[in-house]
Design an enzyme around this catalytic site. Sequence first.
Site, mmCIF file in Angstrom:
data_model
loop_
_atom_site.group_PDB
_atom_site.id
_atom_site.type_symbol
_atom_site.label_atom_id
_atom_site.label_comp_id
_atom_site.label_asym_id
_atom_site.label_seq_id
_atom_site.Cartn_x
_atom_site.Cartn_y
_atom_site.Cartn_z
ATOM 1 N N ASN A 9 38.653 45.741 40.902
ATOM 2 C CA ASN A 9 37.240 45.992 40.311
ATOM 3 C C ASN A 9 36.592 46.990 40.862
ATOM 4 O O ASN A 9 36.182 47.011 42.212
ATOM 5 C CB ASN A 9 36.332 44.672 40.527
ATOM 6 C CG ASN A 9 34.926 44.608 40.270
ATOM 7 O OD1 ASN A 9 34.455 45.670 39.562
ATOM 8 N ND2 ASN A 9 34.264 43.983 40.729
ATOM 9 N N TRP A 10 36.528 48.251 40.331
ATOM 10 C CA TRP A 10 35.917 49.538 40.956
ATOM 11 C C TRP A 10 34.391 49.588 41.042
ATOM 12 O O TRP A 10 33.807 50.333 41.795
ATOM 13 C CB TRP A 10 36.355 50.703 40.074
ATOM 14 C CG TRP A 10 37.808 51.227 40.300
ATOM 15 C CD1 TRP A 10 38.716 50.513 41.159
ATOM 16 C CD2 TRP A 10 38.187 52.285 39.732
ATOM 17 N NE1 TRP A 10 39.893 51.339 41.130
ATOM 18 C CE2 TRP A 10 39.639 52.415 40.350
ATOM 19 C CE3 TRP A 10 37.913 53.434 38.726
ATOM 20 C CZ2 TRP A 10 40.448 53.228 39.729
ATOM 21 C CZ3 TRP A 10 38.819 54.268 38.303
ATOM 22 C CH2 TRP A 10 40.088 54.237 38.579
ATOM 23 N N LYS A 11 33.769 48.444 40.376
ATOM 24 C CA LYS A 11 32.363 48.382 40.380
ATOM 25 C C LYS A 11 31.715 49.883 40.087
ATOM 26 O O LYS A 11 32.465 50.323 39.374
ATOM 27 C CB LYS A 11 31.904 48.130 41.761
ATOM 28 C CG LYS A 11 32.492 46.948 42.261
ATOM 29 C CD LYS A 11 31.987 46.201 43.463
ATOM 30 C CE LYS A 11 32.701 45.046 44.063
ATOM 31 N NZ LYS A 11 31.984 44.215 45.012
ATOM 32 N N HIS A 94 30.317 38.310 37.247
ATOM 33 C CA HIS A 94 30.471 38.902 38.367
ATOM 34 C C HIS A 94 29.216 38.351 39.455
ATOM 35 O O HIS A 94 28.131 38.518 38.744
ATOM 36 C CB HIS A 94 30.913 40.170 38.707
ATOM 37 C CG HIS A 94 31.453 40.500 40.236
ATOM 38 N ND1 HIS A 94 30.183 40.765 41.074
ATOM 39 C CD2 HIS A 94 32.348 40.715 40.703
ATOM 40 C CE1 HIS A 94 31.111 41.093 42.180
ATOM 41 N NE2 HIS A 94 32.376 41.301 41.899
ATOM 42 N N GLU A 166 35.133 33.795 43.745
ATOM 43 C CA GLU A 166 34.905 34.749 44.860
ATOM 44 C C GLU A 166 33.522 34.237 45.514
ATOM 45 O O GLU A 166 32.381 34.212 44.978
ATOM 46 C CB GLU A 166 34.307 35.974 44.024
ATOM 47 C CG GLU A 166 35.335 36.490 43.185
ATOM 48 C CD GLU A 166 35.122 38.386 43.128
ATOM 49 O OE1 GLU A 166 35.908 38.875 43.404
ATOM 50 O OE2 GLU A 166 33.941 38.530 42.637
ATOM 51 N N GLY A 172 32.646 42.049 49.758
ATOM 52 C CA GLY A 172 32.286 43.294 50.481
ATOM 53 C C GLY A 172 31.711 43.446 51.823
ATOM 54 O O GLY A 172 31.051 44.085 52.336
ATOM 55 N N SER A 212 37.025 40.506 50.031
ATOM 56 C CA SER A 212 37.487 41.290 51.060
ATOM 57 C C SER A 212 39.263 41.060 51.105
ATOM 58 O O SER A 212 39.662 41.003 52.181
ATOM 59 C CB SER A 212 36.957 40.873 52.289
ATOM 60 O OG SER A 212 35.515 41.186 52.362
ATOM 61 N N GLY A 233 37.779 44.513 45.253
ATOM 62 C CA GLY A 233 36.930 45.077 45.160
ATOM 63 C C GLY A 233 37.063 46.457 46.025
ATOM 64 O O GLY A 233 38.056 47.413 45.660
ATOM 65 N N GLY A 234 36.847 46.652 47.145
ATOM 66 C CA GLY A 234 36.925 47.701 48.060
ATOM 67 C C GLY A 234 38.083 48.308 48.042
ATOM 68 O O GLY A 234 38.552 49.446 48.140
HETATM 69 C C1 PEP Z 1 34.507 41.720 44.125
HETATM 70 O O1 PEP Z 1 33.220 42.481 44.100
HETATM 71 O O2 PEP Z 1 34.981 41.486 43.306
HETATM 72 C C2 PEP Z 1 35.259 42.083 45.532
HETATM 73 C C3 PEP Z 1 36.301 41.045 45.419
HETATM 74 O O3 PEP Z 1 34.959 42.748 46.342
HETATM 75 P P1 PEP Z 1 35.264 43.222 47.650
HETATM 76 O O4 PEP Z 1 37.127 42.792 47.599
HETATM 77 O O5 PEP Z 1 35.219 44.226 48.298
HETATM 78 O O6 PEP Z 1 35.158 41.898 48.843
#
Ligand code: PEP
Length: 248
Positions: A9-11, A94, A166, A172, A212, A233-234
């Site tokens: 998920n690049w957001k 989300h 999630e 994040g 994360s 995400g990140g």
């Molecule tokens: C997300 O926003 O879907 C996510 C899992 O972010 P991160 O991996 O950065 O915690």
Amino acid sequence: MRRPFIAANWKMNKNIGEAKAFVREFLRHYEKSGVETAICAPFLQLQALQEALSGSGVKLGAQNLYHEDKGAFTGEISGPMLKELGVDYCIIGHSERRTLLGEDDELINRKLKAAFRNGILPILCVGESLAEREEGREYVVVSGQLRKDLYEIPAEQAVQITVAYEPLWAIGTGRTATPDQAQDMCAYIRSALAELYDWKTASEMCIQYGGSVKPGNIGEIMDMPDIDGALVGGAGLDPLSLIEIINF
Ligand code: PEP
């Protein structure tokens, strides 16, 4: 048999040039395997990604869609528009959209129906906040989200939904749920899905963990029996880190 599924998920990150550069580097190292892989990009990067990923086997994902197919909805993007761009998956519900943009379960339910109407596979996000967990309400919150989000969605469609667990406190923040915490909730989600549908449907549904996830913890997460993949995400913004995650 459920197939492992890793979705990035690049957001709201990467311009078109950066998206193309990511794919060039990513595909240099990517080998098709039994792991379903998708990149969920901002709307404006989808067309470039569709071209860059063509023939690679990597699926294209969006991060949102509007619940109506066309009309006077200024600024919105519809299912048919996404389908035309070759979008396979769409993240729906989300937590950033639930909390920052006020999306509620009724709207999320309509978005799930819009995705199916347009042949797009939903990645439905559910999860509790830190306060809800500390109050011991995490199961009630997540089962309530599932019940409302999946209202009137038949089993034949539900089985095609990926549910991403999630926990908000792990997104994040660098604070990952322990594999046992993640497994515990994913097993609970599967039993809640069995109650809403039946065990056969629930046992065929893909459940991801998100929060994360990174190369260093994906292995222990994927070892868990009720976790079939991850929403990343990140760590999904870097091509080599995403490759390491896919090769867990
Ligand atoms: C997300 O926003 O879907 C996510 C899992 O972010 P991160 O991996 O950065 O915690």
